[in-house]
Design a protein around this motif. Structure first.
Motif, PDB file in Angstrom:
ATOM      1  N   THR A 155     -27.609  -4.185  -6.942  1.00  0.00           N
ATOM      2  CA  THR A 155     -28.400  -5.393  -6.768  1.00  0.00           C
ATOM      3  C   THR A 155     -27.454  -6.563  -6.560  1.00  0.00           C
ATOM      4  O   THR A 155     -26.356  -6.592  -7.127  1.00  0.00           O
ATOM      5  CB  THR A 155     -29.340  -5.648  -7.970  1.00  0.00           C
ATOM      6  OG1 THR A 155     -30.179  -6.763  -7.684  1.00  0.00           O
ATOM      7  CG2 THR A 155     -28.584  -5.899  -9.259  1.00  0.00           C
ATOM      8  N   ASN A 156     -27.867  -7.497  -5.740  1.00  0.00           N
ATOM      9  CA  ASN A 156     -27.077  -8.693  -5.457  1.00  0.00           C
ATOM     10  C   ASN A 156     -27.786  -9.915  -6.004  1.00  0.00           C
ATOM     11  O   ASN A 156     -28.995 -10.044  -5.859  1.00  0.00           O
ATOM     12  CB  ASN A 156     -26.905  -8.888  -3.947  1.00  0.00           C
ATOM     13  CG  ASN A 156     -26.120  -7.784  -3.309  1.00  0.00           C
ATOM     14  OD1 ASN A 156     -25.056  -7.433  -3.785  1.00  0.00           O
ATOM     15  ND2 ASN A 156     -26.644  -7.232  -2.236  1.00  0.00           N
ATOM     16  N   SER A 157     -27.019 -10.801  -6.605  1.00  0.00           N
ATOM     17  CA  SER A 157     -27.551 -12.066  -7.084  1.00  0.00           C
ATOM     18  C   SER A 157     -26.448 -13.106  -6.941  1.00  0.00           C
ATOM     19  O   SER A 157     -25.487 -13.108  -7.707  1.00  0.00           O
ATOM     20  CB  SER A 157     -27.985 -11.948  -8.547  1.00  0.00           C
ATOM     21  OG  SER A 157     -28.427 -13.191  -9.029  1.00  0.00           O
ATOM     22  N   GLY A 158     -26.571 -13.941  -5.934  1.00  0.00           N
ATOM     23  CA  GLY A 158     -25.517 -14.916  -5.688  1.00  0.00           C
ATOM     24  C   GLY A 158     -24.235 -14.217  -5.293  1.00  0.00           C
ATOM     25  O   GLY A 158     -24.214 -13.391  -4.386  1.00  0.00           O
ATOM     26  N   SER A 159     -23.167 -14.506  -5.984  1.00  0.00           N
ATOM     27  CA  SER A 159     -21.878 -13.879  -5.696  1.00  0.00           C
ATOM     28  C   SER A 159     -21.685 -12.582  -6.487  1.00  0.00           C
ATOM     29  O   SER A 159     -20.636 -11.966  -6.414  1.00  0.00           O
ATOM     30  CB  SER A 159     -20.739 -14.846  -6.028  1.00  0.00           C
ATOM     31  OG  SER A 159     -20.708 -15.104  -7.420  1.00  0.00           O
ATOM     32  N   ARG A 211     -20.441 -10.949 -14.930  1.00  0.00           N
ATOM     33  CA  ARG A 211     -20.739 -11.227 -13.526  1.00  0.00           C
ATOM     34  C   ARG A 211     -20.115 -10.172 -12.636  1.00  0.00           C
ATOM     35  O   ARG A 211     -19.145  -9.551 -12.987  1.00  0.00           O
ATOM     36  CB  ARG A 211     -20.230 -12.608 -13.168  1.00  0.00           C
ATOM     37  CG  ARG A 211     -20.864 -13.662 -14.089  1.00  0.00           C
ATOM     38  CD  ARG A 211     -20.671 -15.030 -13.572  1.00  0.00           C
ATOM     39  NE  ARG A 211     -21.062 -15.180 -12.199  1.00  0.00           N
ATOM     40  CZ  ARG A 211     -22.174 -15.777 -11.778  1.00  0.00           C
ATOM     41  NH1 ARG A 211     -23.026 -16.228 -12.641  1.00  0.00           N
ATOM     42  NH2 ARG A 211     -22.428 -15.921 -10.501  1.00  0.00           N
ATOM     43  N   GLY A 212     -20.649  -9.960 -11.439  1.00  0.00           N
ATOM     44  CA  GLY A 212     -20.101  -9.003 -10.482  1.00  0.00           C
ATOM     45  C   GLY A 212     -20.694  -9.185  -9.088  1.00  0.00           C
ATOM     46  O   GLY A 212     -21.729  -9.794  -8.950  1.00  0.00           O
ATOM     47  N   GLY A 213     -20.115  -8.651  -7.944  1.00  0.00           N
ATOM     48  CA  GLY A 213     -20.574  -8.813  -6.545  1.00  0.00           C
ATOM     49  C   GLY A 213     -20.165  -7.678  -5.642  1.00  0.00           C
ATOM     50  O   GLY A 213     -19.545  -6.752  -6.065  1.00  0.00           O
ATOM     51  N   PHE A 214     -20.467  -7.704  -4.381  1.00  0.00           N
ATOM     52  CA  PHE A 214     -20.236  -6.588  -3.457  1.00  0.00           C
ATOM     53  C   PHE A 214     -18.767  -6.471  -3.149  1.00  0.00           C
ATOM     54  O   PHE A 214     -18.194  -7.339  -2.513  1.00  0.00           O
ATOM     55  CB  PHE A 214     -20.994  -6.814  -2.158  1.00  0.00           C
ATOM     56  CG  PHE A 214     -21.725  -5.622  -1.661  1.00  0.00           C
ATOM     57  CD1 PHE A 214     -23.065  -5.703  -1.371  1.00  0.00           C
ATOM     58  CD2 PHE A 214     -21.088  -4.409  -1.499  1.00  0.00           C
ATOM     59  CE1 PHE A 214     -23.752  -4.613  -0.918  1.00  0.00           C
ATOM     60  CE2 PHE A 214     -21.760  -3.315  -1.051  1.00  0.00           C
ATOM     61  CZ  PHE A 214     -23.098  -3.421  -0.754  1.00  0.00           C
ATOM     62  N   GLY A 215     -18.143  -5.411  -3.572  1.00  0.00           N
ATOM     63  CA  GLY A 215     -16.748  -5.165  -3.262  1.00  0.00           C
ATOM     64  C   GLY A 215     -16.665  -4.144  -2.159  1.00  0.00           C
ATOM     65  O   GLY A 215     -17.372  -3.184  -2.150  1.00  0.00           O
ATOM     66  N   GLY A 216     -15.824  -4.358  -1.199  1.00  0.00           N
ATOM     67  CA  GLY A 216     -15.764  -3.476  -0.052  1.00  0.00           C
ATOM     68  C   GLY A 216     -14.790  -2.466  -0.267  1.00  0.00           C
ATOM     69  O   GLY A 216     -14.425  -1.486  -0.105  1.00  0.00           O
ATOM     70  N   ASP A 228     -17.703  -9.833  -8.938  1.00  0.00           N
ATOM     71  CA  ASP A 228     -17.930 -11.236  -8.604  1.00  0.00           C
ATOM     72  C   ASP A 228     -17.065 -11.567  -7.395  1.00  0.00           C
ATOM     73  O   ASP A 228     -15.838 -11.588  -7.494  1.00  0.00           O
ATOM     74  CB  ASP A 228     -17.572 -12.129  -9.783  1.00  0.00           C
ATOM     75  CG  ASP A 228     -17.898 -13.600  -9.529  1.00  0.00           C
ATOM     76  OD1 ASP A 228     -18.027 -13.996  -8.353  1.00  0.00           O
ATOM     77  OD2 ASP A 228     -18.024 -14.346 -10.514  1.00  0.00           O
ATOM     78  N   SER A 229     -17.707 -11.816  -6.252  1.00  0.00           N
ATOM     79  CA  SER A 229     -16.953 -12.064  -5.020  1.00  0.00           C
ATOM     80  C   SER A 229     -16.207 -13.401  -5.048  1.00  0.00           C
ATOM     81  O   SER A 229     -15.227 -13.566  -4.333  1.00  0.00           O
ATOM     82  CB  SER A 229     -17.876 -12.002  -3.804  1.00  0.00           C
ATOM     83  OG  SER A 229     -18.875 -12.993  -3.879  1.00  0.00           O
ATOM     84  N   LYS A 230     -16.637 -14.346  -5.868  1.00  0.00           N
ATOM     85  CA  LYS A 230     -15.934 -15.635  -5.966  1.00  0.00           C
ATOM     86  C   LYS A 230     -14.593 -15.480  -6.660  1.00  0.00           C
ATOM     87  O   LYS A 230     -13.593 -16.036  -6.235  1.00  0.00           O
ATOM     88  CB  LYS A 230     -16.785 -16.659  -6.711  1.00  0.00           C
ATOM     89  CG  LYS A 230     -17.929 -17.189  -5.885  1.00  0.00           C
ATOM     90  CD  LYS A 230     -18.682 -18.277  -6.626  1.00  0.00           C
ATOM     91  CE  LYS A 230     -19.822 -18.805  -5.775  1.00  0.00           C
ATOM     92  NZ  LYS A 230     -20.593 -19.830  -6.476  1.00  0.00           N
ATOM     93  N   SER A 231     -14.581 -14.731  -7.745  1.00  0.00           N
ATOM     94  CA  SER A 231     -13.335 -14.560  -8.494  1.00  0.00           C
ATOM     95  C   SER A 231     -12.584 -13.298  -8.087  1.00  0.00           C
ATOM     96  O   SER A 231     -11.413 -13.149  -8.390  1.00  0.00           O
ATOM     97  CB  SER A 231     -13.629 -14.501 -10.001  1.00  0.00           C
ATOM     98  OG  SER A 231     -14.315 -13.302 -10.320  1.00  0.00           O
ATOM     99  N   GLY A 232     -13.286 -12.360  -7.414  1.00  0.00           N
ATOM    100  CA  GLY A 232     -12.658 -11.092  -7.034  1.00  0.00           C
ATOM    101  C   GLY A 232     -12.490 -10.150  -8.212  1.00  0.00           C
ATOM    102  O   GLY A 232     -11.725  -9.198  -8.142  1.00  0.00           O
TER     103      GLY A 232
END
Length: 137
Positions: free
Chosen positions: A79-83, A132-137, A104-108
């Motif tokens: 699931t994605n929510s913001g970054s 926090r967490g985000g889409f890592g490629g 978290d794509s902002k902080s990596g």
């Protein structure tokens, strides 16, 4: 004189305990389908290297796992929510795991979170943390 007592609830205890476990509410999550376990694992290699456990499961199977041909495989719930993107892999029974990986794509940065949260009546309370967490490629 000896008395016998029947303990019908004792034999039902394992089923009762399983029914009280935290289950992951996947209604806000998505997942991708793949033609093989290898395709799924290759797609999520970064998340696996960051600690995501059992990221792929065979469709209709009772357990996650590698190898095998035929059938369809699903990647982790995400699931994605913001970054922030959160990933939830599978337990040994092929059900969503109680913990997951966040990015978290902002902080990596990657982190973990408690994905459990009962969707059954009675025992409410979100098991989601503020990690926090985000889409890592």
């Amino acid at each position: 004189m000896t008395k016998k007592f029947a303990l019908p609830l004792l034999s039902a205890l394992p089923a009762l305990l399983v029914s009280c476990q935290d289950t992951v509410d996947t209604s806000r999550y998505q997942r991708l389908g793949f033609n093989s376990y290898q395709q799924c694992a290759a797609y999520y290699r970064v998340q696996i290297s960051q600690g995501l456990k059992n990221p792929c499961v065979r469709s209709g199977a009772s357990s996650s796992g590698g190898g095998g041909s035929g059938g369809r495989f699903y990647g982790p719930y995400y699931t994605n929510s913001g970054s922030t993107t959160r990933y939830v892999g599978y337990d040994a029974g092929g059900n969503p795991a109680s913990t997951g990986l966040s990015y978290d794509s902002k902080s990596g940065r990657y982190g973990s979170f408690k994905a459990g949260g009962t969707s059954r009546g009675g025992f409410t309370g979100s098991g989601r943390s503020s990690s926090r967490g985000g889409f890592g490629g």
